[in-house]
Design a protein around this motif. Structure first.
Motif, PDB file in Angstrom:
ATOM      1  N   THR A 268      25.638 -26.734   2.207  1.00  0.00           N
ATOM      2  CA  THR A 268      26.851 -25.962   1.926  1.00  0.00           C
ATOM      3  C   THR A 268      26.949 -25.554   0.461  1.00  0.00           C
ATOM      4  O   THR A 268      28.025 -25.216  -0.018  1.00  0.00           O
ATOM      5  CB  THR A 268      28.117 -26.764   2.298  1.00  0.00           C
ATOM      6  OG1 THR A 268      28.194 -27.944   1.475  1.00  0.00           O
ATOM      7  CG2 THR A 268      28.104 -27.166   3.760  1.00  0.00           C
ATOM      8  N   VAL A 269      25.820 -25.588  -0.257  1.00  0.00           N
ATOM      9  CA  VAL A 269      25.816 -25.107  -1.639  1.00  0.00           C
ATOM     10  C   VAL A 269      24.887 -23.899  -1.741  1.00  0.00           C
ATOM     11  O   VAL A 269      23.905 -23.784  -1.011  1.00  0.00           O
ATOM     12  CB  VAL A 269      25.367 -26.204  -2.642  1.00  0.00           C
ATOM     13  CG1 VAL A 269      26.328 -27.368  -2.620  1.00  0.00           C
ATOM     14  CG2 VAL A 269      23.945 -26.654  -2.361  1.00  0.00           C
ATOM     15  N   ILE A 270      25.231 -22.987  -2.638  1.00  0.00           N
ATOM     16  CA  ILE A 270      24.470 -21.749  -2.770  1.00  0.00           C
ATOM     17  C   ILE A 270      23.083 -22.000  -3.339  1.00  0.00           C
ATOM     18  O   ILE A 270      22.093 -21.428  -2.894  1.00  0.00           O
ATOM     19  CB  ILE A 270      25.240 -20.740  -3.641  1.00  0.00           C
ATOM     20  CG1 ILE A 270      26.539 -20.336  -2.926  1.00  0.00           C
ATOM     21  CG2 ILE A 270      24.391 -19.509  -3.951  1.00  0.00           C
ATOM     22  CD1 ILE A 270      27.451 -19.479  -3.765  1.00  0.00           C
ATOM     23  N   ALA A 271      23.013 -22.892  -4.342  1.00  0.00           N
ATOM     24  CA  ALA A 271      21.720 -23.194  -4.959  1.00  0.00           C
ATOM     25  C   ALA A 271      21.776 -24.573  -5.593  1.00  0.00           C
ATOM     26  O   ALA A 271      22.856 -25.081  -5.911  1.00  0.00           O
ATOM     27  CB  ALA A 271      21.361 -22.140  -6.005  1.00  0.00           C
ATOM     28  N   TYR A 272      20.609 -25.177  -5.772  1.00  0.00           N
ATOM     29  CA  TYR A 272      20.528 -26.460  -6.468  1.00  0.00           C
ATOM     30  C   TYR A 272      19.164 -26.567  -7.137  1.00  0.00           C
ATOM     31  O   TYR A 272      18.216 -25.860  -6.780  1.00  0.00           O
ATOM     32  CB  TYR A 272      20.748 -27.632  -5.504  1.00  0.00           C
ATOM     33  CG  TYR A 272      19.667 -27.816  -4.470  1.00  0.00           C
ATOM     34  CD1 TYR A 272      18.602 -28.694  -4.695  1.00  0.00           C
ATOM     35  CD2 TYR A 272      19.712 -27.135  -3.260  1.00  0.00           C
ATOM     36  CE1 TYR A 272      17.600 -28.867  -3.748  1.00  0.00           C
ATOM     37  CE2 TYR A 272      18.717 -27.299  -2.309  1.00  0.00           C
ATOM     38  CZ  TYR A 272      17.667 -28.171  -2.561  1.00  0.00           C
ATOM     39  OH  TYR A 272      16.683 -28.344  -1.625  1.00  0.00           O
ATOM     40  N   VAL A 277      13.061 -27.200 -10.478  1.00  0.00           N
ATOM     41  CA  VAL A 277      12.835 -26.048  -9.600  1.00  0.00           C
ATOM     42  C   VAL A 277      14.142 -25.678  -8.907  1.00  0.00           C
ATOM     43  O   VAL A 277      14.807 -26.529  -8.321  1.00  0.00           O
ATOM     44  CB  VAL A 277      11.755 -26.349  -8.548  1.00  0.00           C
ATOM     45  CG1 VAL A 277      11.558 -25.151  -7.623  1.00  0.00           C
ATOM     46  CG2 VAL A 277      10.449 -26.735  -9.223  1.00  0.00           C
ATOM     47  N   LYS A 278      14.494 -24.391  -8.974  1.00  0.00           N
ATOM     48  CA  LYS A 278      15.729 -23.937  -8.350  1.00  0.00           C
ATOM     49  C   LYS A 278      15.483 -23.551  -6.900  1.00  0.00           C
ATOM     50  O   LYS A 278      14.542 -22.834  -6.581  1.00  0.00           O
ATOM     51  CB  LYS A 278      16.298 -22.736  -9.113  1.00  0.00           C
ATOM     52  CG  LYS A 278      17.679 -22.302  -8.638  1.00  0.00           C
ATOM     53  CD  LYS A 278      18.275 -21.229  -9.529  1.00  0.00           C
ATOM     54  CE  LYS A 278      19.674 -20.840  -9.068  1.00  0.00           C
ATOM     55  NZ  LYS A 278      20.298 -19.833  -9.974  1.00  0.00           N
ATOM     56  N   HIS A 279      16.358 -24.046  -6.025  1.00  0.00           N
ATOM     57  CA  HIS A 279      16.293 -23.734  -4.605  1.00  0.00           C
ATOM     58  C   HIS A 279      17.556 -22.972  -4.213  1.00  0.00           C
ATOM     59  O   HIS A 279      18.662 -23.391  -4.546  1.00  0.00           O
ATOM     60  CB  HIS A 279      16.169 -25.015  -3.777  1.00  0.00           C
ATOM     61  CG  HIS A 279      14.996 -25.869  -4.156  1.00  0.00           C
ATOM     62  ND1 HIS A 279      13.758 -25.726  -3.556  1.00  0.00           N
ATOM     63  CD2 HIS A 279      14.871 -26.863  -5.068  1.00  0.00           C
ATOM     64  CE1 HIS A 279      12.919 -26.600  -4.090  1.00  0.00           C
ATOM     65  NE2 HIS A 279      13.568 -27.311  -5.005  1.00  0.00           N
TER      66      HIS A 279
END
Length: 303
Positions: A268-272, A277-279
């Protein structure tokens, strides 16, 4: 009885009463929370040699006493070094730390640096630089003494304030971790055993025993040794006031802030970011099965 013998007797009475107090009056809010953090986050192992870092404030001095109790009652052996770094204190503040250590029966090892002089004329982020330098000196000294861990006195309130500061001023979700591997000193860890202790409980312990500690280890505020004499207009102070206001509306807000970083739902998060490394949620969005929204899921979107 001469004056010196009287002083020794008074000091002994002081620290024995304070140690008994940790086992009785303040057991639930201090001792039990201290040991819970150590168990829950696996902070102390057999054979450890821990540098208990004492800045001179209430948090680190209490941490030192709690560690003494832990070593006295623990089921396995570990060693402690009570480490005080003098970054350039004024004489009266250095004396205050030493006198408190005597009163609390804490056998401190003091070493000197010139950090305050090094950062005093720095215009941009002197506090950040000072903190990094102090951490580096503490690691270096602890390593030289054969320690494999350094313990810092950050408490529960520091943790939740850090969470909000990261969100409100840094635009990110992160927290102050209960332990970290050192990136510059192989095999060493930083641990925070006061992680679950509330600041109000530390203040209650301090005030009950009429103890006076340094308010801050910083040269800019060290002209006074009294705890509540200076008001700091930092971002942390702003966040502390914000939490205080929110608590008037929701008495559970502090625990909820803390739990928010224990209950992160990555779907439920847009990115992490993980390991640098960004997902992004679009990376595998096509493979995600559709969900039917219900009230029980806690969803907030309606079609």
């Amino acid at each position: 009885m001469n004056e010196n013998m009287t002083q020794v007797s008074e000091n002994k009475t002081d620290y024995l009463e304070i140690e008994q107090d940790l086992r009785k009056r303040h057991r639930k809010k201090l001792w039990c929370r201290f040991t819970k953090a150590i168990r829950e986050y696996d902070l102390v192992q057999e054979g450890d040699k821990i540098a208990v870092c004492i800045s001179g404030g209430k948090d680190s001095m209490l941490m030192a006493k709690l560690f003494q109790e832990l070593r006295r009652h623990n089921k396995f052996e570990f060693d402690l070094e009570f480490l005080v770094m003098d970054p350039g204190y004024m004489p009266q503040n250095r004396a205050l730390i030493e006198n408190n250590a005597k009163r609390l029966n804490i056998p401190i090892t003091v070493f000197e640096t010139n950090i305050f002089e090094s950062v005093y004329n720095i215009e941009n982020s002197p506090c950040y630089l000072c903190a990094r330098m102090r951490r580096g000196y503490l690691y270096s000294k602890a390593h030289a003494l054969g320690c494999n861990k350094i313990a810092l006195g950050h408490h529960f309130d520091d943790v939740i304030e850090t969470i909000l500061m990261a969100m409100l001023y840094g635009g990110q979700v992160q927290t102050m971790m209960p332990k970290l591997h050192s990136t510059n000193f192989e095999g060493m860890e930083l641990i925070r055993p006061m992680y679950l202790i509330r600041e109000e409980s530390i203040k209650a312990w301090r005030d009950y025993h009429n103890l006076t500690f340094l308010q801050c280890a910083c040269k800019f505020t060290q002209n006074s040794v009294f705890v509540n004499e200076h008001e700091n207009s930092s971002k942390r102070k702003e966040v502390k006031q914000l939490i205080k206001q929110l608590k008037k509306v929701n008495p559970f807000v502090e625990n909820n802030i803390f739990k928010s970083v224990e209950n992160v739902n990555l779907s439920t998060v847009i990115a992490y970011k993980q390991d640098g490394v960004k997902h992004h949620f679009l990376d595998n969005y096509a493979d995600i099965k559709p969900e039917i929204w219900t009230r029980d899921t806690g969803g907030a979107d309606f079609e």
